[in-house]
Design a protein around this motif. Structure first.
Motif, PDB file in Angstrom:
ATOM      1  N   PRO A 191     -13.785   9.778  -5.150  1.00 17.27           N
ATOM      2  CA  PRO A 191     -13.513   9.066  -3.891  1.00 17.27           C
ATOM      3  C   PRO A 191     -12.851   7.705  -4.116  1.00 17.27           C
ATOM      4  O   PRO A 191     -11.935   7.322  -3.379  1.00 17.27           O
ATOM      5  N   ARG A 192     -13.280   6.974  -5.160  1.00 21.48           N
ATOM      6  CA  ARG A 192     -12.662   5.658  -5.385  1.00 21.48           C
ATOM      7  C   ARG A 192     -11.271   5.793  -5.986  1.00 21.48           C
ATOM      8  O   ARG A 192     -10.415   4.925  -5.786  1.00 21.48           O
ATOM      9  N   MET A 193     -11.009   6.852  -6.764  1.00 17.64           N
ATOM     10  CA  MET A 193      -9.643   7.079  -7.252  1.00 17.64           C
ATOM     11  C   MET A 193      -8.710   7.267  -6.055  1.00 17.64           C
ATOM     12  O   MET A 193      -7.609   6.717  -6.012  1.00 17.64           O
ATOM     13  N   LYS A 194      -9.177   8.039  -5.074  1.00 17.64           N
ATOM     14  CA  LYS A 194      -8.344   8.262  -3.878  1.00 17.64           C
ATOM     15  C   LYS A 194      -8.178   6.961  -3.091  1.00 17.64           C
ATOM     16  O   LYS A 194      -7.076   6.620  -2.672  1.00 17.64           O
ATOM     17  N   ALA A 195      -9.270   6.219  -2.925  1.00 18.72           N
ATOM     18  CA  ALA A 195      -9.199   4.962  -2.165  1.00 18.72           C
ATOM     19  C   ALA A 195      -8.250   3.974  -2.830  1.00 18.72           C
ATOM     20  O   ALA A 195      -7.542   3.227  -2.159  1.00 18.72           O
ATOM     21  N   GLY A 196      -8.214   3.966  -4.165  1.00 13.01           N
ATOM     22  CA  GLY A 196      -7.372   3.013  -4.894  1.00 13.01           C
ATOM     23  C   GLY A 196      -6.026   3.583  -5.299  1.00 13.01           C
ATOM     24  O   GLY A 196      -5.266   2.929  -6.025  1.00 13.01           O
ATOM     25  N   GLY A 241     -12.603  -4.849 -15.613  1.00 10.57           N
ATOM     26  CA  GLY A 241     -12.913  -5.270 -14.253  1.00 10.57           C
ATOM     27  C   GLY A 241     -13.137  -6.767 -14.207  1.00 10.57           C
ATOM     28  O   GLY A 241     -13.750  -7.331 -15.117  1.00 10.57           O
ATOM     29  N   VAL A 242     -12.596  -7.414 -13.168  1.00  6.52           N
ATOM     30  CA  VAL A 242     -12.667  -8.879 -13.034  1.00  6.52           C
ATOM     31  C   VAL A 242     -13.068  -9.216 -11.609  1.00  6.52           C
ATOM     32  O   VAL A 242     -13.013  -8.342 -10.727  1.00  6.52           O
ATOM     33  N   ALA A 243     -13.471 -10.461 -11.371  1.00  2.00           N
ATOM     34  CA  ALA A 243     -13.816 -10.883 -10.013  1.00  2.00           C
ATOM     35  C   ALA A 243     -12.584 -10.707  -9.124  1.00  2.00           C
ATOM     36  O   ALA A 243     -11.519 -11.242  -9.417  1.00  2.00           O
ATOM     37  N   GLY A 244     -12.727  -9.921  -8.070  1.00  4.61           N
ATOM     38  CA  GLY A 244     -11.592  -9.628  -7.190  1.00  4.61           C
ATOM     39  C   GLY A 244     -10.961  -8.274  -7.479  1.00  4.61           C
ATOM     40  O   GLY A 244     -10.099  -7.820  -6.730  1.00  4.61           O
ATOM     41  N   MET A 245     -11.370  -7.627  -8.578  1.00  5.38           N
ATOM     42  CA  MET A 245     -10.912  -6.254  -8.888  1.00  5.38           C
ATOM     43  C   MET A 245     -12.035  -5.610  -9.709  1.00  5.38           C
ATOM     44  O   MET A 245     -11.992  -5.529 -10.917  1.00  5.38           O
ATOM     45  N   GLU A 246     -13.054  -5.148  -8.968  1.00  7.17           N
ATOM     46  CA  GLU A 246     -14.292  -4.687  -9.619  1.00  7.17           C
ATOM     47  C   GLU A 246     -14.249  -3.222 -10.011  1.00  7.17           C
ATOM     48  O   GLU A 246     -14.995  -2.795 -10.886  1.00  7.17           O
ATOM     49  N   ASP A 247     -13.438  -2.449  -9.307  1.00  7.71           N
ATOM     50  CA  ASP A 247     -13.337  -1.028  -9.639  1.00  7.71           C
ATOM     51  C   ASP A 247     -11.963  -0.518  -9.225  1.00  7.71           C
ATOM     52  O   ASP A 247     -11.131  -1.296  -8.724  1.00  7.71           O
ATOM     53  N   VAL A 248     -11.709   0.784  -9.423  1.00  6.27           N
ATOM     54  CA  VAL A 248     -10.344   1.283  -9.220  1.00  6.27           C
ATOM     55  C   VAL A 248      -9.911   1.277  -7.756  1.00  6.27           C
ATOM     56  O   VAL A 248      -8.714   1.399  -7.474  1.00  6.27           O
ATOM     57  N   SER A 249     -10.861   1.092  -6.831  1.00 10.19           N
ATOM     58  CA  SER A 249     -10.447   1.056  -5.424  1.00 10.19           C
ATOM     59  C   SER A 249      -9.586  -0.180  -5.129  1.00 10.19           C
ATOM     60  O   SER A 249      -8.892  -0.230  -4.122  1.00 10.19           O
ATOM     61  N   ALA A 250      -9.616  -1.179  -6.032  1.00 12.22           N
ATOM     62  CA  ALA A 250      -8.852  -2.419  -5.807  1.00 12.22           C
ATOM     63  C   ALA A 250      -7.458  -2.383  -6.432  1.00 12.22           C
ATOM     64  O   ALA A 250      -6.727  -3.380  -6.377  1.00 12.22           O
ATOM     65  N   LEU A 251      -7.051  -1.248  -7.026  1.00 13.59           N
ATOM     66  CA  LEU A 251      -5.778  -1.222  -7.751  1.00 13.59           C
ATOM     67  C   LEU A 251      -4.541  -1.604  -6.919  1.00 13.59           C
ATOM     68  O   LEU A 251      -3.581  -2.167  -7.480  1.00 13.59           O
ATOM     69  N   ARG A 310       0.844  -1.201   0.000  1.00 14.55           N
ATOM     70  CA  ARG A 310       0.000   0.000   0.000  1.00 14.55           C
ATOM     71  C   ARG A 310       0.887   1.262   0.000  1.00 14.55           C
ATOM     72  O   ARG A 310       0.614   2.206  -0.729  1.00 14.55           O
ATOM     73  N   ARG A 311       1.938   1.261   0.796  1.00 13.48           N
ATOM     74  CA  ARG A 311       2.842   2.425   0.845  1.00 13.48           C
ATOM     75  C   ARG A 311       3.497   2.638  -0.514  1.00 13.48           C
ATOM     76  O   ARG A 311       3.516   3.752  -1.044  1.00 13.48           O
ATOM     77  N   ILE A 312       4.002   1.556  -1.108  1.00 12.04           N
ATOM     78  CA  ILE A 312       4.663   1.665  -2.419  1.00 12.04           C
ATOM     79  C   ILE A 312       3.662   2.156  -3.470  1.00 12.04           C
ATOM     80  O   ILE A 312       3.964   3.014  -4.292  1.00 12.04           O
ATOM     81  N   HIS A 313       2.451   1.649  -3.392  1.00 11.46           N
ATOM     82  CA  HIS A 313       1.399   2.051  -4.325  1.00 11.46           C
ATOM     83  C   HIS A 313       1.075   3.539  -4.167  1.00 11.46           C
ATOM     84  O   HIS A 313       0.980   4.281  -5.147  1.00 11.46           O
ATOM     85  N   GLU A 314       0.925   3.999  -2.932  1.00 10.59           N
ATOM     86  CA  GLU A 314       0.574   5.409  -2.679  1.00 10.59           C
ATOM     87  C   GLU A 314       1.693   6.341  -3.135  1.00 10.59           C
ATOM     88  O   GLU A 314       1.437   7.452  -3.589  1.00 10.59           O
ATOM     89  N   GLU A 315       2.930   5.907  -2.979  1.00 11.09           N
ATOM     90  CA  GLU A 315       4.050   6.785  -3.321  1.00 11.09           C
ATOM     91  C   GLU A 315       4.331   6.816  -4.822  1.00 11.09           C
ATOM     92  O   GLU A 315       4.969   7.731  -5.321  1.00 11.09           O
ATOM     93  N   ALA A 316       3.876   5.820  -5.551  1.00 13.04           N
ATOM     94  CA  ALA A 316       4.046   5.804  -7.013  1.00 13.04           C
ATOM     95  C   ALA A 316       3.019   6.726  -7.655  1.00 13.04           C
ATOM     96  O   ALA A 316       1.964   6.976  -7.080  1.00 13.04           O
ATOM     97  N   MET A 317       3.334   7.234  -8.860  1.00  8.59           N
ATOM     98  CA  MET A 317       2.295   7.911  -9.637  1.00  8.59           C
ATOM     99  C   MET A 317       1.563   6.824 -10.407  1.00  8.59           C
ATOM    100  O   MET A 317       2.154   6.131 -11.240  1.00  8.59           O
ATOM    101  N   VAL A 318       0.290   6.639 -10.109  1.00 12.92           N
ATOM    102  CA  VAL A 318      -0.490   5.539 -10.678  1.00 12.92           C
ATOM    103  C   VAL A 318      -1.421   6.100 -11.760  1.00 12.92           C
ATOM    104  O   VAL A 318      -2.325   6.881 -11.471  1.00 12.92           O
ATOM    105  N   LEU A 319      -1.152   5.722 -13.022  1.00 14.37           N
ATOM    106  CA  LEU A 319      -1.956   6.210 -14.147  1.00 14.37           C
ATOM    107  C   LEU A 319      -2.526   5.028 -14.930  1.00 14.37           C
ATOM    108  O   LEU A 319      -1.860   4.000 -15.068  1.00 14.37           O
ATOM    109  N   ASP A 320      -3.724   5.199 -15.452  1.00 16.65           N
ATOM    110  CA  ASP A 320      -4.360   4.177 -16.296  1.00 16.65           C
ATOM    111  C   ASP A 320      -4.629   4.833 -17.658  1.00 16.65           C
ATOM    112  O   ASP A 320      -5.174   5.941 -17.716  1.00 16.65           O
ATOM    113  N   THR A 321      -4.261   4.137 -18.736  1.00 14.28           N
ATOM    114  CA  THR A 321      -4.362   4.754 -20.071  1.00 14.28           C
ATOM    115  C   THR A 321      -5.731   4.635 -20.726  1.00 14.28           C
ATOM    116  O   THR A 321      -5.904   5.105 -21.849  1.00 14.28           O
TER     117      THR A 321
END
Ligand SMILES: [Zn+2]
Length: 408
Positions: free
Chosen positions: A72-77, A358-368, A30-41
């Motif tokens: 809100p989900r962009m921030k959560a994920g 989106g797949v079972a176990g990753m339904e929206d961007v909050s699961a990134l 989670r820390r590594i994820h938060e510190e990275a710039m996370v972009l989806d094309t």
């Protein structure tokens, strides 16, 4: 890329609506994820912008209204942003059809700018890789604009210059059917142009001159080959998966992955279930879903107030004709294979959110954060994870803009 540390207990277990256990990412991931710039094309969310009662500022649930991306989900994920897509369904290619596509494209472009203006304290238009870094560092969402299907340009390809001035920085040639610029990978009629049409070749030249990144997702293999040969800048696949894992015309083979990498390009791996695993269609289910669509209209235009009734009817059909779904593990099989073949400098993420992804176990961007955790578990380093989430993409944007500057 929020600079903060979340005091999450590791290995919290959640059970998703589909019954699949989704493990919360560990605190370290989670820390590594938060510190990275996370972009989806490939964020198809602009499809929701004209939906009555729907706002990107509100917190929605996928099970509530089928949407997958909001602030809100962009921030959560930990999703810092990406490309908001101007998608146009391929319609008739006569004069009236071309005018309709032109108007639709411009309307969607306007709707993206209106959304950004309404949320200016949280989101900002990005035109360059430097913009992306500055915007993410300020804690805002990085908002690039792309086009999926060049149909809005068919009546007048020089419109691309106007789109560029209004922020367009990535351009996909086709959607699921052939168009005036080239062949699709999935047109039932087969190839029409043997790759790019003359107008398509001119479009490549124009995109290079403007510094717009060319995107070969949805295009035929011949279009991919010709884009790679003709483009003076590296190209991308904004949302594509691997033929070697599931052989589908919409996916790409290993030889082409290596060619893409050799030219400095990047493939962003898609999470569209029907391209990840073989899902056999059930005719009765298809007929029932068609009847439902007829009754309520397209999901992307469904007023929020009508969603509960629509979903209740949809669930009855789903329970009566249950169908296999792709899972998070299926997605990771594609991603890890592509990383192995193309190399870590040539892979990113474009999961087709709000466009069928989106797949079972990753339904929206909050699961990134799950992707980051799975990459770390597979042995990728923090620095490599950062390349995958945005470093490789920003390199291609920089190169496309350097090619444009050199040609002016
Ligand atoms: Zn698509």
């Amino acid at each position: 890329m929020r600079v903060c540390r979340l005091a999450l207990a590791s290995a919290l277990a959640m059970i998703c609506s589909d019954g699949v256990a989704a493990k919360e990412a560990t605190a370290d991931a989670r820390r590594i994820h938060e510190e990275a710039m996370v972009l989806d094309t490939h964020l198809d969310t602009p499809a929701n912008f004209r939906r009555p009662g729907w706002s990107i500022a509100d917190n929605h649930e996928h099970e509530g209204d089928l949407s997958q991306v909001d602030l809100p989900r962009m921030k959560a994920g930990g999703l810092d942003g990406g490309f908001w897509v101007i998608y146009t369904a391929q319609g008739a290619r006569d004069d009236a059809g071309k005018r309709a596509a032109r108007d639709h494209g411009l309307d969607r472009l306007v709707s993206i700018h209106k959304m950004l203006a309404a949320n200016a304290d949280e989101m900002e238009l990005a035109l360059t890789a430097d913009d992306a870094e500055r915007i993410a560092s300020a804690g805002k969402r990085v908002s690039f604009i792309s086009m999926e299907n060049a149909a809005p340009l068919a009546s007048d390809p020089t419109l691309l210059t106007a789109y560029h001035r209004l922020g367009l920085r990535m351009m996909g040639v086709t959607h699921v059917r052939n168009n005036d610029f080239g062949d699709s990978s999935t047109d039932p009629a087969g190839p029409e142009w043997k790759g790019l049409s003359p107008a398509g070749r001119a479009l490549v030249e124009q995109a290079n001159r403007l510094g717009i990144v060319l995107d070969a997702s949805h295009a035929s293999d011949a279009v991919f080959d010709q884009l790679l040969a003709l483009s003076k800048a590296p190209i991308v696949l904004s949302h594509t998966s691997a033929d070697a894992i599931y052989d589908h015309p919409r996916n790409i083979d290993d030889a082409r992955l290596r060619q893409l990498a050799a030219k400095g390009g990047v493939i962003h791996v898609n999470a569209f279930g029907g391209y990840l695993v073989n899902i056999t269609k059930i005719p009765e289910r298809e007929a029932a879903m068609d009847a439902l669509a007829e009754k309520y209209g397209p999901e992307s235009q469904l007023p929020v107030a009508r969603v509960p009734a629509y979903l209740a009817e949809r669930r009855v059909i789903e329970e009566r004709f249950p169908m296999k779904r792709a899972t998070f593990d299926d997605y990771m099989r594609h991603l890890l294979h592509i990383l192995k073949v193309a190399g870590v400098d040539h892979v990113g993420i474009g999961a087709d959110w709000d466009g069928g992804g989106g797949v079972a176990g990753m339904e929206d961007v909050s699961a990134l954060p799950r992707i980051t955790e799975a990459l770390l578990t597979a042995g990728y380093t923090e620095q490599e994870v950062r390349k995958i989430w945005s470093g490789n993409l920003l390199r291609v944007i920089r190169e496309a803009q350097a090619v444009a500057s050199a040609r002016r």
